[in-house]
Design a protein around this motif. Structure first.
Motif, PDB file in Angstrom:
ATOM      1  N   THR A  81       0.804  -1.225   0.000  1.00  0.00           N
ATOM      2  CA  THR A  81       0.000   0.000   0.000  1.00  0.00           C
ATOM      3  C   THR A  81       0.837   1.274   0.000  1.00  0.00           C
ATOM      4  O   THR A  81       0.294   2.358   0.158  1.00  0.00           O
ATOM      5  CB  THR A  81      -0.939   0.020   1.219  1.00  0.00           C
ATOM      6  OG1 THR A  81      -0.167  -0.048   2.418  1.00  0.00           O
ATOM      7  CG2 THR A  81      -1.926  -1.133   1.155  1.00  0.00           C
ATOM      8  N   ASP A  82       2.159   1.134  -0.160  1.00  0.00           N
ATOM      9  CA  ASP A  82       3.075   2.278  -0.227  1.00  0.00           C
ATOM     10  C   ASP A  82       3.006   3.131   1.038  1.00  0.00           C
ATOM     11  O   ASP A  82       2.968   4.347   0.998  1.00  0.00           O
ATOM     12  CB  ASP A  82       2.781   3.138  -1.462  1.00  0.00           C
ATOM     13  CG  ASP A  82       3.964   4.006  -1.866  1.00  0.00           C
ATOM     14  OD1 ASP A  82       5.087   3.743  -1.391  1.00  0.00           O
ATOM     15  OD2 ASP A  82       3.769   4.947  -2.658  1.00  0.00           O
ATOM     16  N   ASP A  83       2.996   2.472   2.182  1.00  0.00           N
ATOM     17  CA  ASP A  83       2.853   3.160   3.461  1.00  0.00           C
ATOM     18  C   ASP A  83       4.158   3.086   4.255  1.00  0.00           C
ATOM     19  O   ASP A  83       4.292   2.316   5.199  1.00  0.00           O
ATOM     20  CB  ASP A  83       1.702   2.530   4.249  1.00  0.00           C
ATOM     21  CG  ASP A  83       1.321   3.332   5.466  1.00  0.00           C
ATOM     22  OD1 ASP A  83       2.031   4.300   5.808  1.00  0.00           O
ATOM     23  OD2 ASP A  83       0.301   2.985   6.085  1.00  0.00           O
ATOM     24  N   ARG A  84       5.124   3.898   3.864  1.00  0.00           N
ATOM     25  CA  ARG A  84       6.424   3.849   4.534  1.00  0.00           C
ATOM     26  C   ARG A  84       6.376   4.427   5.942  1.00  0.00           C
ATOM     27  O   ARG A  84       7.162   4.033   6.799  1.00  0.00           O
ATOM     28  CB  ARG A  84       7.502   4.516   3.692  1.00  0.00           C
ATOM     29  CG  ARG A  84       7.315   5.976   3.474  1.00  0.00           C
ATOM     30  CD  ARG A  84       8.386   6.511   2.578  1.00  0.00           C
ATOM     31  NE  ARG A  84       8.190   7.929   2.367  1.00  0.00           N
ATOM     32  CZ  ARG A  84       8.827   8.631   1.489  1.00  0.00           C
ATOM     33  NH1 ARG A  84       9.732   8.056   0.740  1.00  0.00           N
ATOM     34  NH2 ARG A  84       8.602   9.902   1.354  1.00  0.00           N
TER      35      ARG A  84
ATOM     36  N   ALA B 299       6.771  -4.194  -3.307  1.00  0.00           N
ATOM     37  CA  ALA B 299       6.650  -2.755  -3.541  1.00  0.00           C
ATOM     38  C   ALA B 299       6.698  -2.451  -5.042  1.00  0.00           C
ATOM     39  O   ALA B 299       5.918  -1.637  -5.550  1.00  0.00           O
ATOM     40  CB  ALA B 299       7.749  -2.000  -2.810  1.00  0.00           C
TER      41      ALA B 299
ATOM     42  N   ASN C 221       3.508  -3.473  -6.933  1.00  0.00           N
ATOM     43  CA  ASN C 221       2.379  -2.621  -6.577  1.00  0.00           C
ATOM     44  C   ASN C 221       2.633  -1.134  -6.831  1.00  0.00           C
ATOM     45  O   ASN C 221       1.872  -0.294  -6.351  1.00  0.00           O
ATOM     46  CB  ASN C 221       2.012  -2.857  -5.107  1.00  0.00           C
ATOM     47  CG  ASN C 221       1.418  -4.227  -4.917  1.00  0.00           C
ATOM     48  OD1 ASN C 221       0.276  -4.463  -5.278  1.00  0.00           O
ATOM     49  ND2 ASN C 221       2.191  -5.154  -4.384  1.00  0.00           N
ATOM     50  N   ASN C 222       3.697  -0.834  -7.569  1.00  0.00           N
ATOM     51  CA  ASN C 222       4.052   0.560  -7.907  1.00  0.00           C
ATOM     52  C   ASN C 222       4.146   1.442  -6.663  1.00  0.00           C
ATOM     53  O   ASN C 222       3.735   2.597  -6.671  1.00  0.00           O
ATOM     54  CB  ASN C 222       3.067   1.159  -8.913  1.00  0.00           C
ATOM     55  CG  ASN C 222       3.201   0.517 -10.266  1.00  0.00           C
ATOM     56  OD1 ASN C 222       4.305   0.282 -10.745  1.00  0.00           O
ATOM     57  ND2 ASN C 222       2.075   0.206 -10.884  1.00  0.00           N
ATOM     58  N   ALA C 223       4.703   0.894  -5.608  1.00  0.00           N
ATOM     59  CA  ALA C 223       4.840   1.601  -4.337  1.00  0.00           C
ATOM     60  C   ALA C 223       6.247   2.196  -4.241  1.00  0.00           C
ATOM     61  O   ALA C 223       7.115   1.671  -3.545  1.00  0.00           O
ATOM     62  CB  ALA C 223       4.564   0.648  -3.186  1.00  0.00           C
ATOM     63  N   MET C 224       6.470   3.300  -4.945  1.00  0.00           N
ATOM     64  CA  MET C 224       7.798   3.888  -5.023  1.00  0.00           C
ATOM     65  C   MET C 224       8.284   4.394  -3.662  1.00  0.00           C
ATOM     66  O   MET C 224       9.456   4.240  -3.325  1.00  0.00           O
ATOM     67  CB  MET C 224       7.834   5.024  -6.054  1.00  0.00           C
ATOM     68  CG  MET C 224       9.211   5.656  -6.202  1.00  0.00           C
ATOM     69  SD  MET C 224      10.540   4.506  -6.644  1.00  0.00           S
ATOM     70  CE  MET C 224      10.347   4.444  -8.405  1.00  0.00           C
ATOM     71  N   GLY C 225       7.419   4.999  -2.873  1.00  0.00           N
ATOM     72  CA  GLY C 225       7.827   5.477  -1.553  1.00  0.00           C
ATOM     73  C   GLY C 225       8.317   4.338  -0.679  1.00  0.00           C
ATOM     74  O   GLY C 225       9.357   4.438  -0.019  1.00  0.00           O
ATOM     75  N   ALA C 226       7.583   3.243  -0.674  1.00  0.00           N
ATOM     76  CA  ALA C 226       7.985   2.074   0.108  1.00  0.00           C
ATOM     77  C   ALA C 226       9.284   1.492  -0.440  1.00  0.00           C
ATOM     78  O   ALA C 226      10.168   1.107   0.328  1.00  0.00           O
ATOM     79  CB  ALA C 226       6.883   1.017   0.091  1.00  0.00           C
TER      80      ALA C 226
END
Length: 134
Positions: A41-44, A77, A80-85
């Motif tokens: 979910t890109d939740d760093r 990551a 799921n295209n979660a760049m921040g994570a």
């Protein structure tokens, strides 16, 4: 239940009483499941909080965390295209997370390059990120 594999993280986690290691293993399993979910979910921010609350360093536990069939946290990551994570994970997990081969024998760079080569151009920023961390 989500499939998450955790290898033995360290012998230091084992305490003298029988119930303490069981509790520690349950806590580590919950931590691994949470980190896998946060990578998706890109939740760093939640990753940081969870690691801090557990008193764990990502570098110490990263190799032992597998997010089901997806593999490593970095692969989750990326998919799921979660760049921040991915940025957080690449920075905190260390260069071994980038260079060590995964379950398929490919390190994260080669794996991500394979995604780009197969037509998923949206993964190119991940390739560049991972190469910069080598």
């Amino acid at each position: 239940m989500k499939k998450v594999l955790i290898a033995t993280l360290s012998t230091g986690l084992l305490l003298s009483s029988y119930s303490a290691p069981v509790k520690a293993n349950d806590d580590l399993l919950r931590l691994a499941i949470s980190l896998c979910d946060f990578a998706k979910t890109d939740d760093r921010t939640s990753m940081r909080r969870k690691l801090r609350a557990a008193g764990m360093r990502l570098r110490a536990i990263y190799p032992a965390i597998k997010c089901g069939s997806d593999g490593s946290l970095l692969r989750v990551a990326t998919v799921n295209n979660a760049m921040g994570a991915a940025k957080f994970l690449a920075a905190k997990a260390g260069s071994d997370a980038i260079t060590e081969p995964g379950h398929d024998g490919q390190n994260i760079v080669k794996w991500a390059e394979g995604l780009v080569a197969s037509g998923d151009a949206s993964k190119q920023p991940f390739v560049e990120l991972f190469k910069s961390k080598m």
